[in-house]
Design an enzyme around this catalytic site. Structure first.
Site, PDB file in Angstrom:
ATOM      1  N   GLU A  98       0.840  -1.190   0.323  1.00  0.00           N
ATOM      2  CA  GLU A  98       0.008  -0.104  -0.114  1.00  0.00           C
ATOM      3  C   GLU A  98       0.782   1.219   0.197  1.00  0.00           C
ATOM      4  OE1 GLU A  98      -2.306   1.664  -0.604  1.00  0.00           O
ATOM      5  OE2 GLU A  98      -4.224   1.007   0.482  1.00  0.00           O
ATOM      6  N   ASP A  99       0.370   2.401  -0.417  1.00  0.00           N
ATOM      7  CA  ASP A  99       0.943   3.403  -0.454  1.00  0.00           C
ATOM      8  C   ASP A  99       0.925   4.120   0.856  1.00  0.00           C
ATOM      9  OD1 ASP A  99      -1.715   4.133  -0.807  1.00  0.00           O
ATOM     10  OD2 ASP A  99      -1.795   5.427  -2.328  1.00  0.00           O
ATOM     11  N   ASP A 102      -4.238   5.167   6.276  1.00  0.00           N
ATOM     12  CA  ASP A 102      -4.906   6.174   6.845  1.00  0.00           C
ATOM     13  C   ASP A 102      -6.119   5.889   8.028  1.00  0.00           C
ATOM     14  OD1 ASP A 102      -5.548   9.007   7.130  1.00  0.00           O
ATOM     15  OD2 ASP A 102      -7.016   9.073   5.797  1.00  0.00           O
ATOM     16  N   PHE A 151      -2.220  15.824   4.493  1.00  0.00           N
ATOM     17  CA  PHE A 151      -2.317  15.064   3.358  1.00  0.00           C
ATOM     18  C   PHE A 151      -1.114  15.247   2.425  1.00  0.00           C
ATOM     19  CE2 PHE A 151      -3.722  14.979  -0.785  1.00  0.00           C
ATOM     20  CZ  PHE A 151      -4.754  13.883  -0.856  1.00  0.00           C
ATOM     21  N   ARG A 164       1.049  12.200  -8.951  1.00  0.00           N
ATOM     22  CA  ARG A 164       1.661  10.527  -8.630  1.00  0.00           C
ATOM     23  C   ARG A 164       3.226  10.677  -9.053  1.00  0.00           C
ATOM     24  NH1 ARG A 164      -2.516   7.459  -6.913  1.00  0.00           N
ATOM     25  NH2 ARG A 164      -4.780   7.798  -8.202  1.00  0.00           N
TER      26      ARG A 164
HETATM   27  P1  IMP Z   1      -7.986   4.576   4.434  1.00  0.00           P
HETATM   28  O1  IMP Z   1      -6.891   3.949   5.236  1.00  0.00           O
HETATM   29  O2  IMP Z   1      -9.071   3.630   4.156  1.00  0.00           O
HETATM   30  O3  IMP Z   1      -8.392   5.593   5.049  1.00  0.00           O
HETATM   31  O4  IMP Z   1      -7.644   4.695   3.081  1.00  0.00           O
HETATM   32  C1  IMP Z   1      -6.344   5.090   2.504  1.00  0.00           C
HETATM   33  C2  IMP Z   1      -6.223   5.289   0.926  1.00  0.00           C
HETATM   34  O5  IMP Z   1      -6.682   6.718   1.206  1.00  0.00           O
HETATM   35  C3  IMP Z   1      -4.941   5.330   0.657  1.00  0.00           C
HETATM   36  O6  IMP Z   1      -4.737   3.855  -0.039  1.00  0.00           O
HETATM   37  C4  IMP Z   1      -4.958   6.474  -0.348  1.00  0.00           C
HETATM   38  O7  IMP Z   1      -5.329   6.230  -1.610  1.00  0.00           O
HETATM   39  C5  IMP Z   1      -5.709   7.639   0.164  1.00  0.00           C
HETATM   40  N1  IMP Z   1      -5.011   8.570   1.214  1.00  0.00           N
HETATM   41  C6  IMP Z   1      -4.941   8.486   2.628  1.00  0.00           C
HETATM   42  N2  IMP Z   1      -4.134   9.515   2.911  1.00  0.00           N
HETATM   43  C7  IMP Z   1      -3.844  10.057   1.753  1.00  0.00           C
HETATM   44  C8  IMP Z   1      -2.793  11.302   1.504  1.00  0.00           C
HETATM   45  O8  IMP Z   1      -2.448  11.943   2.593  1.00  0.00           O
HETATM   46  N3  IMP Z   1      -2.719  11.586   0.279  1.00  0.00           N
HETATM   47  C9  IMP Z   1      -2.940  10.829  -0.839  1.00  0.00           C
HETATM   48  N4  IMP Z   1      -3.912   9.716  -0.652  1.00  0.00           N
HETATM   49  C10 IMP Z   1      -4.127   9.317   0.606  1.00  0.00           C
HETATM   50 MG    MG Z   2      -4.609   3.802  -2.187  1.00  0.00          MG
END
Ligand code: IMP
Ligand code: MG
Length: 178
Positions: A98-99, A102, A151, A164
């Site tokens: 994963e990138d 959050d 962010f 990206r």
């Molecule tokens: P979560 O953990 O389900 O809230 O969602 C994670 C996803 O939200 C990641 O895979 C990203 O695609 C997106 N995301 C969360 N924080 C950021 C950020 O700071 N920048 C860009 N994308 C983010």
């Molecule tokens: Mg993602």
């Protein structure tokens, strides 16, 4: 693009050094095995491409794309699979790439979904981790960097589909995200 960035959080060199370390750690931990790397589209592809080349073991790639189910998703963690795997994960050593984590809701769903397909093992590797924002407790096995609640964009991460391809990770200016 550069003029939209307020602050660089991790430079290209810092990212490369950390990715190399993660690759060495994975090479050690998975010694003698093959890894099925599952990238979460689209943000993870740049990290995954570099990470895979830092792993000195046989690696197979697969990808999944998921999306949140409207407004309710934030609370329920229900996600929709937009693209499923091409490979069968049964009996494989799966590494989810994963990138960023959050809230953790997306990954939690993905983890449970993939676990039900009987992989031999399953672990999570994320480049960035924002633990302050966590709503769902996901076991993160490999962590690039822990970051505060900002962010961020670049190195795969986007804002509205852009940034990206920045080679570093940075915080966009406020006016950019309005
Ligand atoms: P979560 O953990 O389900 O809230 O969602 C994670 C996803 O939200 C990641 O895979 C990203 O695609 C997106 N995301 C969360 N924080 C950021 C950020 O700071 N920048 C860009 N994308 C983010
Ligand atoms: Mg993602």
């Amino acid at each position: 693009m550069l003029e939209d960035i307020q602050e660089v959080l991790f430079s290209e060199d810092e990212l490369a050094a950390r990715v190399k370390e993660l690759g060495l750690q994975l090479t050690h931990d998975y010694a003698g095995q093959e890894i099925l790397m599952i990238g979460v589209l689209r943000g993870a592809i740049i990290f995954m491409a570099d990470l895979a080349r830092a792993i000195q073991l046989p690696v197979v790639f697969d990808f999944m794309a998921v999306s949140s189910y409207g407004a309710s998703t934030t609370s329920t963690g229900v996600v929709r699979i937009l693209k499923d795997l091409d490979e069968d994960v049964e009996g494989k050593h799966v590494l989810i790439v994963e990138d960023i984590i959050d809230s953790g809701l997306t990954l939690n769903y993905l983890l449970e979904n993939l676990k039900s397909r009987n992989p031999r093992s399953i672990k999570i590797c994320t480049l960035l981790n924002k633990p302050e924002r966590r709503k769902s407790n996901v076991p993160v096995d490999y962590n690039g960097f822990i970051i505060p609640d900002h962010f961020v964009v670049g190195y795969g991460l986007d804002y509205a589909g852009k940034y990206r391809n920045l080679p570093f990770i940075g915080i966009p200016k406020k006016e950019v995200c309005e």
